[in-house]
Write an enzyme that holds these catalytic residues in place. Structure first.
Site: not given
Length: 527
Positions: A134, A277
Protein backbone atom coordinates in the site's frame (compact mmCIF):
# COMPACT_ATOMS: atom_id res chain seq x y z
CA UNK A 1 17.86 1.87 4.90
CA UNK A 2 16.26 -1.00 6.81
CA UNK A 3 15.20 -4.33 5.33
CA UNK A 4 12.84 -6.76 7.03
CA UNK A 5 13.29 -10.33 5.78
CA UNK A 6 10.86 -13.13 6.67
CA UNK A 7 10.70 -15.97 4.15
CA UNK A 8 9.34 -19.48 4.12
CA UNK A 9 11.11 -20.38 0.86
CA UNK A 10 14.74 -19.55 1.55
CA UNK A 11 15.95 -19.92 -2.03
CA UNK A 12 18.66 -17.31 -2.65
CA UNK A 13 17.93 -15.42 0.54
CA UNK A 14 21.40 -15.72 2.10
CA UNK A 15 23.09 -14.34 -1.01
CA UNK A 16 20.53 -11.54 -1.26
CA UNK A 17 20.90 -10.60 2.41
CA UNK A 18 24.69 -10.64 2.12
CA UNK A 19 24.48 -8.26 -0.83
CA UNK A 20 22.12 -5.95 1.09
CA UNK A 21 24.50 -5.92 4.05
CA UNK A 22 27.40 -5.05 1.74
CA UNK A 23 25.38 -2.03 0.61
CA UNK A 24 25.04 -0.85 4.21
CA UNK A 25 21.40 -1.91 4.63
CA UNK A 26 20.40 -3.00 8.13
CA UNK A 27 18.90 -6.50 8.31
CA UNK A 28 15.86 -7.30 10.44
CA UNK A 29 14.38 -10.77 10.49
CA UNK A 30 12.17 -13.33 12.18
CA UNK A 31 12.42 -16.89 13.50
CA UNK A 32 14.08 -19.39 11.20
CA UNK A 33 15.14 -16.75 8.69
CA UNK A 34 16.94 -14.76 11.38
CA UNK A 35 18.71 -17.90 12.61
CA UNK A 36 19.80 -18.81 9.07
CA UNK A 37 21.24 -15.36 8.43
CA UNK A 38 22.99 -15.26 11.80
CA UNK A 39 24.47 -18.72 11.21
CA UNK A 40 25.91 -17.34 7.95
CA UNK A 41 27.70 -14.62 9.92
CA UNK A 42 25.37 -11.77 8.95
CA UNK A 43 24.44 -9.13 11.54
CA UNK A 44 20.70 -9.40 11.97
CA UNK A 45 18.24 -7.82 14.40
CA UNK A 46 15.38 -10.01 15.60
CA UNK A 47 11.89 -8.55 15.16
CA UNK A 48 11.35 -9.12 18.86
CA UNK A 49 13.98 -6.46 19.54
CA UNK A 50 11.90 -3.99 17.48
CA UNK A 51 8.57 -4.83 19.05
CA UNK A 52 9.79 -5.38 22.59
CA UNK A 53 7.60 -8.45 22.58
CA UNK A 54 8.72 -12.07 22.06
CA UNK A 55 7.31 -14.35 19.42
CA UNK A 56 4.42 -16.33 20.89
CA UNK A 57 1.86 -19.02 20.13
CA UNK A 58 4.40 -21.15 18.27
CA UNK A 59 5.34 -18.22 16.07
CA UNK A 60 1.76 -17.33 15.12
CA UNK A 61 2.27 -13.84 16.56
CA UNK A 62 5.52 -12.03 15.88
CA UNK A 63 5.11 -9.19 13.35
CA UNK A 64 1.54 -8.07 14.13
CA UNK A 65 2.73 -4.99 16.01
CA UNK A 66 2.67 -1.16 15.51
CA UNK A 67 6.46 -1.07 15.48
CA UNK A 68 6.37 -3.22 12.33
CA UNK A 69 3.26 -1.96 10.58
CA UNK A 70 3.88 1.66 11.58
CA UNK A 71 7.36 1.34 10.05
CA UNK A 72 5.82 0.04 6.82
CA UNK A 73 2.76 2.27 6.54
CA UNK A 74 4.18 5.64 7.52
CA UNK A 75 4.33 8.03 4.57
CA UNK A 76 7.66 9.77 4.47
CA UNK A 77 6.12 12.84 2.83
CA UNK A 78 3.55 13.37 5.61
CA UNK A 79 5.11 15.26 8.58
CA UNK A 80 2.57 13.98 11.09
CA UNK A 81 3.37 10.38 10.14
CA UNK A 82 7.07 10.93 10.66
CA UNK A 83 6.45 12.79 13.89
CA UNK A 84 4.44 9.82 15.17
CA UNK A 85 7.28 7.45 14.35
CA UNK A 86 9.74 9.72 16.16
CA UNK A 87 7.44 9.99 19.19
CA UNK A 88 7.23 6.20 19.49
CA UNK A 89 10.87 5.54 18.55
CA UNK A 90 10.00 3.58 15.40
CA UNK A 91 12.46 3.34 12.51
CA UNK A 92 11.12 3.03 8.99
CA UNK A 93 11.29 -0.24 7.09
CA UNK A 94 12.21 0.52 3.49
CA UNK A 95 12.61 -2.93 2.01
CA UNK A 96 10.30 -5.86 2.84
CA UNK A 97 11.19 -9.38 1.73
CA UNK A 98 8.41 -11.86 2.44
CA UNK A 99 7.20 -15.08 0.89
CA UNK A 100 4.30 -16.86 2.46
CA UNK A 101 3.74 -20.17 4.18
CA UNK A 102 3.48 -22.88 1.46
CA UNK A 103 -0.29 -23.32 1.59
CA UNK A 104 -0.69 -24.30 -2.08
CA UNK A 105 2.09 -26.90 -1.90
CA UNK A 106 0.72 -28.27 1.36
CA UNK A 107 -2.83 -28.89 0.13
CA UNK A 108 -1.48 -30.38 -3.11
CA UNK A 109 0.21 -33.18 -1.18
CA UNK A 110 -1.63 -36.51 -0.95
CA UNK A 111 -3.06 -37.07 2.51
CA UNK A 112 -3.10 -33.41 3.49
CA UNK A 113 -5.43 -32.95 6.46
CA UNK A 114 -7.50 -29.92 7.36
CA UNK A 115 -5.16 -29.37 10.30
CA UNK A 116 -2.14 -29.36 7.97
CA UNK A 117 -3.87 -26.84 5.71
CA UNK A 118 -4.88 -24.54 8.55
CA UNK A 119 -1.37 -24.48 10.01
CA UNK A 120 -0.04 -23.33 6.65
CA UNK A 121 -2.32 -20.30 6.39
CA UNK A 122 -0.02 -17.31 6.81
CA UNK A 123 -1.40 -14.35 8.77
CA UNK A 124 1.49 -12.02 9.54
CA UNK A 125 3.10 -12.37 6.13
CA UNK A 126 0.12 -11.20 4.05
CA UNK A 127 -0.53 -8.41 6.56
CA UNK A 128 3.00 -7.07 6.16
CA UNK A 129 2.87 -7.48 2.37
CA UNK A 130 -0.34 -5.49 2.18
CA UNK A 131 1.02 -2.74 4.43
CA UNK A 132 4.25 -2.40 2.48
CA UNK A 133 2.55 -2.65 -0.93
CA UNK A 134 0.00 0.00 0.00
CA UNK A 135 2.87 2.36 0.84
CA UNK A 136 4.72 1.47 -2.37
CA UNK A 137 6.29 4.89 -2.89
CA UNK A 138 8.30 4.40 0.30
CA UNK A 139 8.59 0.60 0.61
CA UNK A 140 9.81 -1.95 -1.91
CA UNK A 141 8.06 -5.29 -1.33
CA UNK A 142 9.65 -8.46 -2.68
CA UNK A 143 7.51 -11.60 -2.64
CA UNK A 144 9.51 -13.92 -4.92
CA UNK A 145 13.18 -14.84 -5.27
CA UNK A 146 13.06 -13.96 -8.98
CA UNK A 147 12.84 -10.28 -7.96
CA UNK A 148 16.08 -10.19 -5.97
CA UNK A 149 18.53 -9.67 -8.83
CA UNK A 150 16.73 -6.72 -10.42
CA UNK A 151 16.39 -4.89 -7.11
CA UNK A 152 20.05 -5.44 -6.32
CA UNK A 153 21.05 -4.07 -9.71
CA UNK A 154 19.16 -0.84 -9.04
CA UNK A 155 20.54 -0.48 -5.53
CA UNK A 156 24.10 -1.00 -6.74
CA UNK A 157 23.65 1.38 -9.65
CA UNK A 158 22.07 4.30 -7.84
CA UNK A 159 21.58 3.47 -4.20
CA UNK A 160 17.79 3.52 -4.54
CA UNK A 161 14.93 1.62 -6.13
CA UNK A 162 12.95 3.49 -8.79
CA UNK A 163 9.30 4.34 -8.37
CA UNK A 164 8.55 2.31 -11.49
CA UNK A 165 10.10 -0.79 -9.95
CA UNK A 166 8.48 -0.23 -6.57
CA UNK A 167 5.06 0.11 -8.14
CA UNK A 168 5.58 -3.06 -10.20
CA UNK A 169 6.66 -4.86 -7.02
CA UNK A 170 3.55 -3.57 -5.25
CA UNK A 171 1.26 -4.88 -7.98
CA UNK A 172 3.04 -8.25 -7.88
CA UNK A 173 2.66 -8.31 -4.11
CA UNK A 174 -1.09 -7.68 -4.20
CA UNK A 175 -1.43 -10.28 -6.95
CA UNK A 176 0.44 -12.80 -4.80
CA UNK A 177 -1.78 -12.16 -1.80
CA UNK A 178 -4.88 -12.39 -3.99
CA UNK A 179 -3.76 -15.75 -5.39
CA UNK A 180 -2.89 -16.97 -1.91
CA UNK A 181 -6.27 -16.02 -0.49
CA UNK A 182 -7.98 -17.53 -3.53
CA UNK A 183 -6.23 -20.85 -2.96
CA UNK A 184 -7.32 -20.86 0.67
CA UNK A 185 -10.91 -20.06 -0.30
CA UNK A 186 -10.96 -22.74 -2.99
CA UNK A 187 -9.67 -25.38 -0.58
CA UNK A 188 -11.77 -24.53 2.44
CA UNK A 189 -15.01 -23.99 0.52
CA UNK A 190 -14.81 -27.55 -0.82
CA UNK A 191 -14.92 -29.03 2.68
CA UNK A 192 -18.34 -30.40 3.63
CA UNK A 193 -19.91 -30.68 7.06
CA UNK A 194 -18.84 -34.32 7.38
CA UNK A 195 -15.24 -33.46 6.51
CA UNK A 196 -15.40 -34.80 2.96
CA UNK A 197 -14.31 -32.70 -0.01
CA UNK A 198 -16.83 -31.57 -2.63
CA UNK A 199 -15.72 -31.78 -6.24
CA UNK A 200 -16.46 -28.11 -6.86
CA UNK A 201 -15.74 -25.28 -4.37
CA UNK A 202 -18.49 -23.17 -2.87
CA UNK A 203 -16.71 -20.15 -4.34
CA UNK A 204 -14.62 -20.36 -7.51
CA UNK A 205 -11.59 -18.07 -7.58
CA UNK A 206 -9.93 -17.86 -10.99
CA UNK A 207 -6.19 -17.23 -10.86
CA UNK A 208 -4.70 -16.45 -14.26
CA UNK A 209 -1.68 -14.50 -15.49
CA UNK A 210 -1.79 -12.46 -18.67
CA UNK A 211 0.67 -13.63 -21.29
CA UNK A 212 -0.08 -11.03 -23.92
CA UNK A 213 -2.57 -8.57 -25.32
CA UNK A 214 -3.96 -9.68 -28.67
CA UNK A 215 -4.60 -7.48 -31.69
CA UNK A 216 -8.31 -8.31 -31.49
CA UNK A 217 -10.69 -11.10 -30.52
CA UNK A 218 -12.74 -13.42 -32.71
CA UNK A 219 -13.57 -10.38 -34.86
CA UNK A 220 -11.67 -7.12 -35.39
CA UNK A 221 -14.17 -5.06 -33.41
CA UNK A 222 -13.52 -7.16 -30.27
CA UNK A 223 -10.60 -6.67 -27.87
CA UNK A 224 -8.81 -9.65 -26.36
CA UNK A 225 -5.95 -10.91 -24.22
CA UNK A 226 -4.33 -14.31 -23.61
CA UNK A 227 -3.97 -15.69 -20.06
CA UNK A 228 -2.51 -18.83 -18.52
CA UNK A 229 -3.22 -20.72 -15.33
CA UNK A 230 -1.14 -19.63 -12.36
CA UNK A 231 0.31 -23.15 -12.33
CA UNK A 232 0.06 -24.43 -15.93
CA UNK A 233 0.13 -28.15 -16.61
CA UNK A 234 3.20 -29.43 -18.47
CA UNK A 235 2.74 -29.89 -22.18
CA UNK A 236 -0.15 -27.45 -22.50
CA UNK A 237 -0.40 -24.77 -25.17
CA UNK A 238 0.40 -21.94 -22.74
CA UNK A 239 3.88 -23.44 -22.27
CA UNK A 240 4.66 -23.12 -26.00
CA UNK A 241 7.76 -21.33 -27.28
CA UNK A 242 7.15 -19.43 -30.50
CA UNK A 243 10.14 -19.88 -32.78
CA UNK A 244 9.00 -17.73 -35.71
CA UNK A 245 6.05 -16.00 -37.31
CA UNK A 246 3.52 -13.29 -36.63
CA UNK A 247 1.93 -12.84 -33.24
CA UNK A 248 -0.77 -15.38 -32.48
CA UNK A 249 -4.35 -14.20 -32.86
CA UNK A 250 -7.33 -15.07 -30.67
CA UNK A 251 -8.61 -17.58 -33.22
CA UNK A 252 -5.13 -19.01 -33.76
CA UNK A 253 -4.85 -19.77 -30.05
CA UNK A 254 -8.31 -21.33 -29.80
CA UNK A 255 -7.73 -23.55 -32.84
CA UNK A 256 -4.18 -24.40 -31.81
CA UNK A 257 -5.43 -25.59 -28.43
CA UNK A 258 -8.01 -27.84 -30.11
CA UNK A 259 -5.34 -29.35 -32.37
CA UNK A 260 -2.76 -29.82 -29.62
CA UNK A 261 -5.19 -31.40 -27.16
CA UNK A 262 -6.23 -33.88 -29.84
CA UNK A 263 -2.78 -34.82 -31.13
CA UNK A 264 -1.20 -35.42 -27.74
CA UNK A 265 -3.97 -37.88 -26.86
CA UNK A 266 -2.40 -40.39 -29.27
CA UNK A 267 0.58 -40.86 -26.97
CA UNK A 268 3.27 -43.13 -28.43
CA UNK A 269 1.70 -43.31 -31.91
CA UNK A 270 3.01 -40.73 -34.40
CA UNK A 271 0.00 -38.56 -35.24
CA UNK A 272 -0.96 -35.37 -37.05
CA UNK A 273 -4.08 -33.26 -36.50
CA UNK A 274 -5.17 -30.47 -38.83
CA UNK A 275 -7.80 -28.12 -37.38
CA UNK A 276 -9.94 -25.50 -39.07
CA UNK A 277 -12.44 -23.40 -37.13
CA UNK A 278 -12.03 -25.51 -33.98
CA UNK A 279 -12.78 -28.83 -35.74
CA UNK A 280 -10.33 -31.50 -36.86
CA UNK A 281 -10.57 -31.66 -40.65
CA UNK A 282 -7.85 -34.31 -40.92
CA UNK A 283 -6.32 -36.72 -38.42
CA UNK A 284 -3.97 -39.60 -39.16
CA UNK A 285 -1.35 -41.91 -37.75
CA UNK A 286 1.89 -42.65 -39.56
CA UNK A 287 5.33 -44.12 -39.26
CA UNK A 288 6.76 -40.62 -38.83
CA UNK A 289 5.78 -36.95 -38.99
CA UNK A 290 5.83 -36.84 -42.79
CA UNK A 291 3.54 -39.82 -43.25
CA UNK A 292 1.16 -38.72 -40.49
CA UNK A 293 0.88 -35.23 -42.03
CA UNK A 294 0.49 -36.51 -45.59
CA UNK A 295 -2.34 -38.85 -44.60
CA UNK A 296 -4.10 -36.21 -42.46
CA UNK A 297 -3.92 -33.72 -45.31
CA UNK A 298 -5.60 -36.17 -47.72
CA UNK A 299 -8.82 -36.14 -45.69
CA UNK A 300 -9.79 -32.61 -46.66
CA UNK A 301 -7.18 -30.58 -48.58
CA UNK A 302 -9.67 -27.77 -49.13
CA UNK A 303 -10.34 -27.19 -45.43
CA UNK A 304 -6.67 -27.69 -44.58
CA UNK A 305 -5.89 -24.44 -46.46
CA UNK A 306 -4.94 -21.92 -43.78
CA UNK A 307 -5.29 -24.55 -41.08
CA UNK A 308 -3.62 -25.27 -37.77
CA UNK A 309 -1.31 -28.30 -37.79
CA UNK A 310 -0.20 -30.23 -34.72
CA UNK A 311 2.24 -33.15 -34.67
CA UNK A 312 3.30 -35.20 -31.69
CA UNK A 313 6.67 -36.00 -33.26
CA UNK A 314 9.59 -33.71 -34.09
CA UNK A 315 9.46 -32.20 -37.57
CA UNK A 316 12.36 -33.06 -39.87
CA UNK A 317 13.29 -31.57 -43.24
CA UNK A 318 11.11 -33.99 -45.22
CA UNK A 319 8.01 -33.19 -43.18
CA UNK A 320 8.80 -29.48 -43.31
CA UNK A 321 9.10 -29.55 -47.10
CA UNK A 322 5.69 -31.20 -47.43
CA UNK A 323 3.97 -28.87 -44.96
CA UNK A 324 5.54 -25.76 -46.51
CA UNK A 325 3.80 -26.49 -49.80
CA UNK A 326 0.50 -25.50 -48.16
CA UNK A 327 -0.77 -22.28 -46.59
CA UNK A 328 -0.41 -22.89 -42.85
CA UNK A 329 -1.38 -20.49 -40.07
CA UNK A 330 0.22 -22.33 -37.12
CA UNK A 331 2.47 -25.37 -36.86
CA UNK A 332 3.03 -27.10 -33.51
CA UNK A 333 5.39 -29.93 -32.63
CA UNK A 334 7.58 -31.04 -29.73
CA UNK A 335 10.70 -30.21 -31.75
CA UNK A 336 12.23 -29.27 -35.09
CA UNK A 337 15.50 -30.17 -36.73
CA UNK A 338 17.67 -27.22 -37.81
CA UNK A 339 17.02 -28.25 -41.41
CA UNK A 340 13.25 -28.11 -40.83
CA UNK A 341 13.49 -24.58 -39.43
CA UNK A 342 15.57 -23.55 -42.44
CA UNK A 343 12.73 -24.68 -44.71
CA UNK A 344 10.31 -22.31 -42.99
CA UNK A 345 12.61 -19.28 -42.99
CA UNK A 346 11.11 -18.13 -46.28
CA UNK A 347 7.59 -18.53 -44.80
CA UNK A 348 8.05 -15.67 -42.38
CA UNK A 349 4.37 -15.41 -41.44
CA UNK A 350 3.97 -19.05 -40.42
CA UNK A 351 3.74 -19.26 -36.67
CA UNK A 352 6.06 -22.06 -35.50
CA UNK A 353 5.41 -23.27 -31.95
CA UNK A 354 7.49 -25.75 -30.00
CA UNK A 355 5.72 -27.46 -27.11
CA UNK A 356 7.30 -30.14 -24.96
CA UNK A 357 4.98 -33.12 -24.71
CA UNK A 358 3.95 -33.83 -21.12
CA UNK A 359 5.64 -36.83 -19.50
CA UNK A 360 3.89 -40.10 -20.27
CA UNK A 361 1.33 -38.40 -22.52
CA UNK A 362 -1.37 -40.69 -23.85
CA UNK A 363 -4.23 -42.91 -22.77
CA UNK A 364 -4.31 -44.29 -19.27
CA UNK A 365 -2.25 -41.52 -17.72
CA UNK A 366 -3.33 -38.95 -15.16
CA UNK A 367 -4.71 -35.60 -16.27
CA UNK A 368 -1.57 -33.95 -14.92
CA UNK A 369 0.73 -36.30 -16.84
CA UNK A 370 -1.30 -35.65 -19.98
CA UNK A 371 -1.12 -31.90 -19.40
CA UNK A 372 -4.91 -31.71 -19.57
CA UNK A 373 -7.38 -29.62 -17.64
CA UNK A 374 -9.18 -31.43 -14.85
CA UNK A 375 -12.04 -28.91 -15.02
CA UNK A 376 -13.60 -27.04 -17.94
CA UNK A 377 -15.28 -23.65 -17.55
CA UNK A 378 -17.66 -21.89 -19.91
CA UNK A 379 -18.71 -18.28 -19.44
CA UNK A 380 -22.42 -17.48 -19.63
CA UNK A 381 -24.31 -14.26 -18.89
CA UNK A 382 -23.38 -13.25 -15.33
CA UNK A 383 -22.17 -16.72 -14.48
CA UNK A 384 -20.08 -19.78 -15.17
CA UNK A 385 -20.72 -23.37 -16.10
CA UNK A 386 -18.11 -25.65 -14.55
CA UNK A 387 -17.62 -29.34 -15.22
CA UNK A 388 -15.01 -32.03 -14.98
CA UNK A 389 -13.18 -32.18 -18.31
CA UNK A 390 -14.05 -34.86 -20.84
CA UNK A 391 -10.86 -36.83 -20.29
CA UNK A 392 -12.45 -40.26 -20.63
CA UNK A 393 -10.26 -42.74 -22.50
CA UNK A 394 -12.06 -45.65 -24.13
CA UNK A 395 -10.34 -49.05 -23.97
CA UNK A 396 -10.92 -52.06 -26.17
CA UNK A 397 -12.35 -53.89 -23.17
CA UNK A 398 -15.00 -51.17 -22.75
CA UNK A 399 -16.62 -51.89 -26.09
CA UNK A 400 -19.90 -53.82 -26.19
CA UNK A 401 -20.69 -55.55 -29.47
CA UNK A 402 -24.47 -55.35 -29.98
CA UNK A 403 -24.79 -56.57 -33.58
CA UNK A 404 -24.83 -60.09 -34.91
CA UNK A 405 -21.80 -59.35 -37.03
CA UNK A 406 -18.60 -59.26 -35.01
CA UNK A 407 -16.00 -56.59 -35.81
CA UNK A 408 -12.59 -57.78 -36.94
CA UNK A 409 -9.47 -56.83 -34.92
CA UNK A 410 -8.62 -54.21 -37.57
CA UNK A 411 -12.14 -52.79 -37.43
CA UNK A 412 -11.92 -52.54 -33.64
CA UNK A 413 -8.73 -50.49 -33.96
CA UNK A 414 -10.37 -48.25 -36.56
CA UNK A 415 -13.41 -47.80 -34.32
CA UNK A 416 -11.24 -46.76 -31.39
CA UNK A 417 -9.36 -44.31 -33.63
CA UNK A 418 -12.61 -42.87 -34.98
CA UNK A 419 -13.96 -42.53 -31.46
CA UNK A 420 -10.89 -40.66 -30.28
CA UNK A 421 -11.19 -38.18 -33.16
CA UNK A 422 -14.96 -37.74 -32.68
CA UNK A 423 -14.31 -36.59 -29.12
CA UNK A 424 -12.65 -33.45 -30.51
CA UNK A 425 -15.24 -32.72 -33.22
CA UNK A 426 -18.07 -30.31 -32.50
CA UNK A 427 -21.48 -31.92 -32.06
CA UNK A 428 -23.23 -33.36 -33.90
CA UNK A 429 -20.14 -35.31 -34.96
CA UNK A 430 -19.80 -38.08 -37.52
CA UNK A 431 -16.32 -39.34 -38.36
CA UNK A 432 -15.41 -41.90 -41.06
CA UNK A 433 -12.00 -43.57 -40.59
CA UNK A 434 -9.92 -46.38 -42.04
CA UNK A 435 -6.45 -47.68 -41.24
CA UNK A 436 -5.68 -44.90 -38.76
CA UNK A 437 -6.81 -42.05 -41.02
CA UNK A 438 -9.89 -39.88 -41.14
CA UNK A 439 -11.75 -40.27 -44.42
CA UNK A 440 -14.59 -37.83 -43.84
CA UNK A 441 -15.60 -35.52 -40.97
CA UNK A 442 -19.03 -34.01 -40.43
CA UNK A 443 -19.15 -31.46 -37.63
CA UNK A 444 -21.35 -28.99 -35.81
CA UNK A 445 -24.66 -29.64 -37.52
CA UNK A 446 -28.05 -29.37 -35.87
CA UNK A 447 -28.97 -32.74 -37.42
CA UNK A 448 -26.87 -35.89 -37.11
CA UNK A 449 -28.12 -36.83 -40.58
CA UNK A 450 -26.63 -33.64 -42.02
CA UNK A 451 -23.29 -34.33 -40.31
CA UNK A 452 -23.25 -37.78 -41.88
CA UNK A 453 -24.09 -36.40 -45.32
CA UNK A 454 -21.47 -33.67 -45.06
CA UNK A 455 -18.79 -36.19 -44.07
CA UNK A 456 -19.67 -38.24 -47.14
CA UNK A 457 -19.61 -35.19 -49.42
CA UNK A 458 -16.20 -34.13 -48.10
CA UNK A 459 -14.79 -37.59 -48.72
CA UNK A 460 -16.14 -37.51 -52.26
CA UNK A 461 -14.59 -34.10 -52.92
CA UNK A 462 -11.26 -35.34 -51.58
CA UNK A 463 -11.41 -38.36 -53.87
CA UNK A 464 -11.56 -40.82 -50.98
CA UNK A 465 -13.61 -44.00 -51.00
CA UNK A 466 -15.63 -44.71 -47.86
CA UNK A 467 -15.96 -48.40 -48.68
CA UNK A 468 -14.98 -50.48 -45.67
CA UNK A 469 -14.72 -47.52 -43.29
CA UNK A 470 -15.44 -47.34 -39.58
CA UNK A 471 -17.77 -44.60 -38.35
CA UNK A 472 -17.98 -42.90 -34.96
CA UNK A 473 -21.03 -40.96 -33.81
CA UNK A 474 -20.45 -38.82 -30.73
CA UNK A 475 -23.99 -39.50 -29.48
CA UNK A 476 -26.54 -42.21 -30.12
CA UNK A 477 -28.51 -42.58 -33.35
CA UNK A 478 -32.06 -41.59 -32.36
CA UNK A 479 -33.44 -43.34 -35.47
CA UNK A 480 -32.11 -45.83 -37.97
CA UNK A 481 -31.91 -43.23 -40.73
CA UNK A 482 -28.52 -41.97 -39.55
CA UNK A 483 -27.14 -45.48 -39.64
CA UNK A 484 -28.54 -46.04 -43.12
CA UNK A 485 -26.80 -42.89 -44.41
CA UNK A 486 -23.34 -43.98 -43.20
CA UNK A 487 -23.82 -47.56 -44.40
CA UNK A 488 -25.00 -46.30 -47.80
CA UNK A 489 -21.78 -44.30 -47.96
CA UNK A 490 -19.71 -47.47 -47.43
CA UNK A 491 -19.26 -47.93 -43.67
CA UNK A 492 -18.99 -51.53 -42.48
CA UNK A 493 -18.77 -50.93 -38.73
CA UNK A 494 -20.08 -48.25 -36.37
CA UNK A 495 -19.34 -47.08 -32.84
CA UNK A 496 -21.88 -45.07 -30.90
CA UNK A 497 -22.72 -44.58 -27.21
CA UNK A 498 -26.08 -46.33 -27.20
CA UNK A 499 -28.73 -45.38 -24.68
CA UNK A 500 -31.60 -44.40 -26.98
CA UNK A 501 -35.10 -45.73 -26.44
CA UNK A 502 -34.83 -46.87 -30.07
CA UNK A 503 -31.57 -48.79 -29.65
CA UNK A 504 -33.31 -52.08 -30.58
CA UNK A 505 -34.52 -50.51 -33.84
CA UNK A 506 -31.03 -49.25 -34.70
CA UNK A 507 -29.40 -52.57 -33.76
CA UNK A 508 -31.92 -54.39 -35.93
CA UNK A 509 -31.02 -52.03 -38.80
CA UNK A 510 -27.34 -52.85 -38.34
CA UNK A 511 -28.13 -56.56 -38.53
CA UNK A 512 -30.32 -55.97 -41.57
CA UNK A 513 -27.50 -54.08 -43.32
CA UNK A 514 -24.88 -56.63 -42.27
CA UNK A 515 -22.62 -54.20 -40.40
CA UNK A 516 -20.93 -54.49 -37.02
CA UNK A 517 -22.02 -52.13 -34.28
CA UNK A 518 -20.44 -51.52 -30.90
CA UNK A 519 -21.60 -49.38 -27.99
CA UNK A 520 -19.09 -47.24 -26.08
CA UNK A 521 -21.41 -46.49 -23.17
CA UNK A 522 -20.22 -42.86 -23.05
CA UNK A 523 -21.17 -39.76 -25.01
CA UNK A 524 -18.83 -37.05 -26.30
CA UNK A 525 -20.92 -33.93 -26.90
CA UNK A 526 -18.64 -30.97 -27.62
CA UNK A 527 -20.39 -27.62 -27.84
Amino acid sequence: MNALISVSDKTGIVEFARALHALGIKLISTGGTAKLLADQGLPVTEVAALTGFPEMLDGRVKTLHPNVHGALLARRDVPTHMAALAQHHIDTIDLLVVNLYPFEATVARPGCTLEDAIENIDIGGPAMVRSGAKNWKDVAVLTDASQYAGVLDELKAGGAISDKTKFALSVAAFNRVSCYDGAISDYLSRIQGDGSHALFPGQANGRFIKLQDLRYGENPHQQAAFYRDLYPAPGSLVTAQQLQGKALSYNNIADADAAWECVKSFGTEAACVIVKHANPCGVALGADALQAYSRAFQTDPTSAFGGIIALNRPVDAAAAQAISQQFVEVLMAPGYTPEALDVFKSKVNVRILQIALPPNAGPGKSDWDNGRNAVDVKRIGSGLLMQTADNHELALSDLKVVSQKQPTPQQLQDLLFAWKVAKYVKSNAIVFCKDGMTMGVGAGQMSRLDSARIASIKAQHAGLSLEGTAVASDAFFPFRDGLDVVVDAGATCVIQPGGSMRDPEVIAAADERGVAMVFSGVRHFRH
